[in-house]
Design a protein around this motif. Structure first.
Motif, PDB file in Angstrom:
ATOM      1  N   THR A  20       0.848  -1.193   0.000  1.00 39.41           N
ATOM      2  CA  THR A  20       0.000   0.000   0.000  1.00 39.41           C
ATOM      3  C   THR A  20       0.883   1.241   0.000  1.00 39.41           C
ATOM      4  OG1 THR A  20      -0.067   0.230   2.415  1.00 39.41           O
ATOM      5  CG2 THR A  20      -1.713  -1.251   1.398  1.00 39.41           C
ATOM      6  N   ALA A  21       0.280   2.380  -0.269  1.00 40.49           N
ATOM      7  CA  ALA A  21       1.029   3.633  -0.226  1.00 40.49           C
ATOM      8  C   ALA A  21       1.591   3.885   1.166  1.00 40.49           C
ATOM      9  CB  ALA A  21       0.141   4.788  -0.674  1.00 40.49           C
ATOM     10  N   GLU A  22       0.867   3.483   2.190  1.00 38.28           N
ATOM     11  CA  GLU A  22       1.358   3.672   3.558  1.00 38.28           C
ATOM     12  C   GLU A  22       2.581   2.791   3.814  1.00 38.28           C
ATOM     13  OE1 GLU A  22       1.782   4.973   7.535  1.00 38.28           O
ATOM     14  OE2 GLU A  22       0.982   5.838   5.672  1.00 38.28           O
ATOM     15  N   SER A  44       0.928   6.678  -6.594  1.00 39.38           N
ATOM     16  CA  SER A  44       0.785   6.957  -5.159  1.00 39.38           C
ATOM     17  C   SER A  44       1.986   6.433  -4.381  1.00 39.38           C
ATOM     18  CB  SER A  44      -0.508   6.342  -4.619  1.00 39.38           C
ATOM     19  OG  SER A  44      -0.434   4.925  -4.537  1.00 39.38           O
ATOM     20  N   GLU A  48       4.793   9.003  -4.849  1.00 34.15           N
ATOM     21  CA  GLU A  48       4.532  10.206  -4.060  1.00 34.15           C
ATOM     22  C   GLU A  48       4.749   9.960  -2.574  1.00 34.15           C
ATOM     23  OE1 GLU A  48       4.094  13.297  -5.228  1.00 34.15           O
ATOM     24  OE2 GLU A  48       4.589  12.276  -7.114  1.00 34.15           O
ATOM     25  N   ALA A  49       4.481   8.753  -2.121  1.00 34.51           N
ATOM     26  CA  ALA A  49       4.657   8.429  -0.704  1.00 34.51           C
ATOM     27  C   ALA A  49       6.131   8.401  -0.308  1.00 34.51           C
ATOM     28  CB  ALA A  49       4.010   7.077  -0.394  1.00 34.51           C
ATOM     29  N   GLU A  75      -2.270   4.055 -11.130  1.00 31.39           N
ATOM     30  CA  GLU A  75      -2.621   4.975 -10.042  1.00 31.39           C
ATOM     31  C   GLU A  75      -1.920   4.576  -8.745  1.00 31.39           C
ATOM     32  OE1 GLU A  75      -4.759   3.533 -12.096  1.00 31.39           O
ATOM     33  OE2 GLU A  75      -5.428   5.282 -13.252  1.00 31.39           O
ATOM     34  N   GLU A  76      -1.858   3.279  -8.474  1.00 33.24           N
ATOM     35  CA  GLU A  76      -1.150   2.814  -7.278  1.00 33.24           C
ATOM     36  C   GLU A  76       0.337   3.145  -7.363  1.00 33.24           C
ATOM     37  OE1 GLU A  76      -3.271  -1.076  -5.457  1.00 33.24           O
ATOM     38  OE2 GLU A  76      -2.583  -1.292  -7.523  1.00 33.24           O
ATOM     39  N   ARG A 118       5.404   4.630   2.230  1.00 35.10           N
ATOM     40  CA  ARG A 118       5.815   5.797   3.018  1.00 35.10           C
ATOM     41  C   ARG A 118       6.748   5.368   4.143  1.00 35.10           C
ATOM     42  NH1 ARG A 118       5.174   8.394   7.580  1.00 35.10           N
ATOM     43  NH2 ARG A 118       3.842   6.762   8.441  1.00 35.10           N
TER      44      ARG A 118
END
Length: 230
Positions: free
Chosen positions: A170-172, A213, A216-217, A209-210, A175
């Motif tokens: 996931t993006a999280e 993201s 960007e994370a 899209e994923e 990050r």
């Protein structure tokens, strides 16, 4: 040292160099998205390439190839990898190692012996999800942390990379990886592709899209992060 596969020429595996890639068998991880499932699960089912053939090829290609990439499986499981690297080095080749980082003491030894010219270490996920994505219940995350710190503190060119899977990242997560590796110059997000021989069929690549993201994370921590395989 047992070699179970060879790619005789690659322009991709060793950044900026013309190289060949050697594949060892066996691994201490069971990543569900692994593309080399036969090498990991049944290495003895893959024919061993005689060492005499390996060195005959390397001798023949001196002056044409810059380096040798050693990948797997997990190459650091090979008990005589140091002796093999010394022989490769004696022919004048640069050496790149691909590793999952779970054997930091062996990595540290090879660094101290100055046998590594480039290291690519896979980062499977953030700390919290590492065991799941590596397929290793009870994984000792401190081993991964030690290998990361060894590379960060060394003067050896290196990269960290994460193969991202729709069902696993996931993006999280990304990050948290960015925060973990903050300040690194080379970090790559690699898009998963199903080769048809992965450990756990049914996984899929992230959407565009994923992937956006994920980038960007990570960017606030590693501005130079980039995508591979897209």
């Amino acid at each position: 040292m047992i070699i179970r596969g060879i790619q005789k020429v690659t322009l991709l595996d060793y950044p900026g160099k013309v190289a060949c890639t050697l594949f060892t068998g066996g691994c201490n991880f069971r990543c569900p998205f692994c593309q080399n499932s036969e090498l990991v699960l049944c290495p003895k089912a893959v024919d061993e390439i005689p060492m005499s053939d390996i060195f005959a090829y390397l001798n023949k290609r001196k002056g044409l190839l810059d380096g040798v990439c050693i990948t797997g499986g997990e190459p650091l499981l090979e008990g005589d990898i140091e002796a093999f690297m010394r022989e490769v080095r004696s022919l004048g080749y640069l050496i790149k190692l691909d590793t999952n980082g779970y054997l930091p003491d062996k990595l540290e030894h090879l660094i101290s012996c100055k046998l590594l010219d480039y290291v690519a270490m896979d980062i499977k996920s953030c700390r919290e999800n590492y065991a799941l994505v590596a397929g290793l219940p009870g994984l000792d995350i401190s081993r991964i942390e030690k290998s990361i710190e060894l590379l960060k503190k060394s003067d050896i060119p290196h990269e960290f990379r994460t193969t991202v899977v729709h069902e696993l990242h996931t993006a999280e997560d990304m990050r948290k990886i960015g925060l973990w590796l903050a300040g690194e110059e080379r970090y790559y997000i690699q898009k998963f592709a199903d080769s048809g021989e992965i450990l756990c069929p049914g996984l899929s690549a992230p959407t565009d899209e994923e992937l956006a993201s994920f980038l960007e994370a990570v960017k606030p921590y590693i501005p130079s992060v980039s995508l591979r395989g897209v």
